[in-house]
Design a protein around this motif. Structure first.
Motif, PDB file in Angstrom:
ATOM      1  N   ARG A 140       0.019  16.164  -9.304  1.00 36.97           N
ATOM      2  CA  ARG A 140      -1.042  17.167  -9.299  1.00 36.97           C
ATOM      3  C   ARG A 140      -2.396  16.593  -8.885  1.00 36.97           C
ATOM      4  NH1 ARG A 140       2.073  18.213 -13.842  1.00 36.97           N
ATOM      5  NH2 ARG A 140       3.011  20.291 -13.961  1.00 36.97           N
ATOM      6  N   ALA A 141      -2.546  15.289  -9.028  1.00 42.41           N
ATOM      7  CA  ALA A 141      -3.838  14.673  -8.701  1.00 42.41           C
ATOM      8  C   ALA A 141      -3.988  14.512  -7.194  1.00 42.41           C
ATOM      9  CB  ALA A 141      -3.967  13.310  -9.373  1.00 42.41           C
ATOM     10  N   VAL A 142      -5.222  14.585  -6.732  1.00 46.58           N
ATOM     11  CA  VAL A 142      -5.532  14.251  -5.348  1.00 46.58           C
ATOM     12  C   VAL A 142      -5.732  12.739  -5.292  1.00 46.58           C
ATOM     13  CG1 VAL A 142      -7.162  14.560  -3.463  1.00 46.58           C
ATOM     14  CG2 VAL A 142      -6.589  16.483  -4.951  1.00 46.58           C
ATOM     15  N   LEU A 143      -5.001  12.081  -4.423  1.00 47.34           N
ATOM     16  CA  LEU A 143      -5.000  10.620  -4.365  1.00 47.34           C
ATOM     17  C   LEU A 143      -5.810  10.115  -3.176  1.00 47.34           C
ATOM     18  CD1 LEU A 143      -3.836   7.876  -5.405  1.00 47.34           C
ATOM     19  CD2 LEU A 143      -1.923   8.246  -3.835  1.00 47.34           C
ATOM     20  N   LEU A 144      -6.688   9.155  -3.433  1.00 47.76           N
ATOM     21  CA  LEU A 144      -7.460   8.509  -2.384  1.00 47.76           C
ATOM     22  C   LEU A 144      -7.266   7.003  -2.466  1.00 47.76           C
ATOM     23  CD1 LEU A 144     -10.952  10.291  -2.494  1.00 47.76           C
ATOM     24  CD2 LEU A 144      -9.140  10.636  -0.820  1.00 47.76           C
ATOM     25  N   GLN A 145      -7.116   6.355  -1.334  1.00 51.96           N
ATOM     26  CA  GLN A 145      -7.090   4.898  -1.300  1.00 51.96           C
ATOM     27  C   GLN A 145      -8.530   4.413  -1.138  1.00 51.96           C
ATOM     28  OE1 GLN A 145      -3.813   3.194   1.201  1.00 51.96           O
ATOM     29  NE2 GLN A 145      -3.431   5.327   1.734  1.00 51.96           N
ATOM     30  N   THR A 146      -8.968   3.522  -2.011  1.00 49.73           N
ATOM     31  CA  THR A 146     -10.373   3.105  -1.984  1.00 49.73           C
ATOM     32  C   THR A 146     -10.518   1.592  -2.071  1.00 49.73           C
ATOM     33  OG1 THR A 146     -10.553   3.354  -4.392  1.00 49.73           O
ATOM     34  CG2 THR A 146     -11.192   5.249  -3.044  1.00 49.73           C
ATOM     35  N   GLN A 200       0.836  -1.206   0.000  1.00 50.65           N
ATOM     36  CA  GLN A 200       0.000   0.000   0.000  1.00 50.65           C
ATOM     37  C   GLN A 200       0.873   1.260   0.000  1.00 50.65           C
ATOM     38  OE1 GLN A 200      -2.839  -0.110   3.211  1.00 50.65           O
ATOM     39  NE2 GLN A 200      -3.709  -2.080   2.569  1.00 50.65           N
ATOM     40  N   ALA A 201       1.865   1.265   0.854  1.00 51.34           N
ATOM     41  CA  ALA A 201       2.764   2.421   0.933  1.00 51.34           C
ATOM     42  C   ALA A 201       3.505   2.625  -0.389  1.00 51.34           C
ATOM     43  CB  ALA A 201       3.757   2.228   2.078  1.00 51.34           C
ATOM     44  N   GLN A 202       3.919   1.525  -1.002  1.00 47.98           N
ATOM     45  CA  GLN A 202       4.626   1.615  -2.288  1.00 47.98           C
ATOM     46  C   GLN A 202       3.724   2.197  -3.368  1.00 47.98           C
ATOM     47  OE1 GLN A 202       6.221  -2.130  -3.700  1.00 47.98           O
ATOM     48  NE2 GLN A 202       6.685  -1.306  -5.741  1.00 47.98           N
ATOM     49  N   VAL A 203       2.470   1.729  -3.440  1.00 51.28           N
ATOM     50  CA  VAL A 203       1.522   2.214  -4.448  1.00 51.28           C
ATOM     51  C   VAL A 203       1.269   3.707  -4.270  1.00 51.28           C
ATOM     52  CG1 VAL A 203      -0.896   2.133  -5.160  1.00 51.28           C
ATOM     53  CG2 VAL A 203       0.394   0.016  -4.919  1.00 51.28           C
ATOM     54  N   VAL A 204       1.016   4.124  -3.043  1.00 52.35           N
ATOM     55  CA  VAL A 204       0.727   5.531  -2.775  1.00 52.35           C
ATOM     56  C   VAL A 204       1.915   6.406  -3.167  1.00 52.35           C
ATOM     57  CG1 VAL A 204       0.323   7.233  -0.943  1.00 52.35           C
ATOM     58  CG2 VAL A 204      -0.993   5.106  -0.988  1.00 52.35           C
ATOM     59  N   TYR A 205       3.119   5.994  -2.773  1.00 49.30           N
ATOM     60  CA  TYR A 205       4.313   6.779  -3.082  1.00 49.30           C
ATOM     61  C   TYR A 205       4.523   6.881  -4.597  1.00 49.30           C
ATOM     62  CZ  TYR A 205       9.207   8.067  -3.579  1.00 49.30           C
ATOM     63  OH  TYR A 205      10.370   8.688  -3.962  1.00 49.30           O
ATOM     64  N   GLU A 206       4.393   5.759  -5.293  1.00 50.26           N
ATOM     65  CA  GLU A 206       4.670   5.744  -6.730  1.00 50.26           C
ATOM     66  C   GLU A 206       3.614   6.513  -7.520  1.00 50.26           C
ATOM     67  OE1 GLU A 206       7.177   1.522  -6.950  1.00 50.26           O
ATOM     68  OE2 GLU A 206       5.174   1.655  -7.846  1.00 50.26           O
ATOM     69  N   LEU A 207       2.337   6.356  -7.145  1.00 49.11           N
ATOM     70  CA  LEU A 207       1.275   7.075  -7.859  1.00 49.11           C
ATOM     71  C   LEU A 207       1.385   8.582  -7.637  1.00 49.11           C
ATOM     72  CD1 LEU A 207      -1.882   4.798  -7.349  1.00 49.11           C
ATOM     73  CD2 LEU A 207      -0.551   5.122  -9.445  1.00 49.11           C
ATOM     74  N   GLN A 208       1.677   8.984  -6.399  1.00 45.82           N
ATOM     75  CA  GLN A 208       1.831  10.414  -6.117  1.00 45.82           C
ATOM     76  C   GLN A 208       3.033  10.996  -6.853  1.00 45.82           C
ATOM     77  OE1 GLN A 208       1.842  10.546  -1.777  1.00 45.82           O
ATOM     78  NE2 GLN A 208      -0.257  11.308  -1.767  1.00 45.82           N
ATOM     79  N   SER A 209       4.084  10.204  -6.998  1.00 40.84           N
ATOM     80  CA  SER A 209       5.264  10.674  -7.722  1.00 40.84           C
ATOM     81  C   SER A 209       4.976  10.775  -9.214  1.00 40.84           C
ATOM     82  CB  SER A 209       6.445   9.724  -7.490  1.00 40.84           C
ATOM     83  OG  SER A 209       6.775   9.664  -6.111  1.00 40.84           O
TER      84      SER A 209
END
Length: 300
Positions: A178-184, A165-174
């Protein structure tokens, strides 16, 4: 004006789950949603998830974008003409590029009736981690859908370990800062969050208004109203002066010596002029990145 949300995402990412949940939340607010669904096959399958009291237009065989843009415009016009609704939800096929889909939605004919809120992209978190297994073409599309998102949902997050989860969030935000990221999970997102999205429509530089979400979005649109005519040569010279980040233009351009404004279309560096036999409003919709400060022809 009616708010419009474009739901994007790769095949099997969870867009239909998002759609049905968003419909439920809008109805709980007392708002009436309408839906345009785009599917790759000849049979409407996902549309069975939309309740009968929701106005629905279906676009089969993946025709919401590219050559089917005119069909999408006709469907939207039909909804505006004969249906009462408060908000429009457009679910694209998983094989649709976001810019192509936007091109189908933006039309100078009804641009002032719709308030395009932006692109909500549903990304399959597990597929993101395994994207190397996709073909080069599929991987490119998957990444483009994520890159152009205004709100990005890291969906199916419950299927990952905490480390993943942490890896996905970090990579997608990188990848799309500019996008607002939500885990769903199951594509569920509070509707009030989506309602805070900034409108993509920017009629003039002076009327751009910042918002809580998306004040630095790179992909947007701009509606231009012409007050003078041009020759085709000088108009095309202006088009050639624009940056490569301008992806689409579509509208009616007043040409000196021609009775009615001509239909003008631009895509990937190619321009097309077509005569128009009805006097249309001289307007042009521009779609691209960082378009707020481009110099518009005819402006000082």
């Amino acid at each position: 004006m009616k708010d419009v949300y474009l739901l994007s995402g790769f095949l099997g990412s969870g867009k239909t789950s998002l759609l049905t949940d968003v419909i439920r939340q809008f109805k709980e607010q007392g708002l009436k949603p309408a839906v345009i669904m785009n599917e790759l096959g000849k049979l409407a399958f996902d549309s069975q998830a939309v309740e009968e009291d929701v106005p629905l237009k279906e676009m089969l065989e993946g025709c919401i974008c590219c050559t089917g843009a005119e069909k999408t415009e006709a469907q939207i016009q039909s909804l505006l003409f004969d249906q009462q609704f408060d908000v429009l939800l457009i679910e694209t096929t998983g094989a649709a590029h976001p810019v192509e889909a936007l091109d189908a939605v933006f039309s100078p004919i009804f641009a002032e009736q719709l308030n395009i809120k932006g692109i909500v992209t549903v990304a399959d978190s597990k597929l993101w981690l395994n994207r190397a297994t996709l073909s080069p073409q599929a991987r490119s599309l998957f990444m483009e859908q994520i890159r152009h998102a205004h709100v990005l949902l890291a969906n199916k997050i419950d299927l990952l370990t905490e480390e993943e989860q942490a890896q996905v969030v970090y990579e997608l935000q990188s990848f799309n800062p500019r996008a607002v990221l939500l885990q769903t999970t199951n594509g569920r997102v509070p509707i009030k969050f989506l309602q805070q999205m900034q409108s993509m429509v920017q009629p003039t530089k002076e009327s751009i208004v910042s918002a809580k979400i998306g004040e630095s979005f790179n992909l947007g649109s701009r509606l231009i109203q012409f007050t003078q005519s041009f020759s085709e040569e000088e108009f095309e010279a202006w088009v050639r002066s624009l940056p490569e980040t301008i992806y689409r233009m579509k509208g009616y351009v007043p040409i000196t010596g021609v009775r009615n404004p001509m239909l003008f279309q631009y895509a990937y560096g190619m321009v097309q002029w077509l005569p128009e036999y009805i006097k249309m409003e001289p307007k042009l919709v521009i779609i691209g990145e960082n378009i707020a400060n481009i110099q518009v022809i005819g402006e000082e």
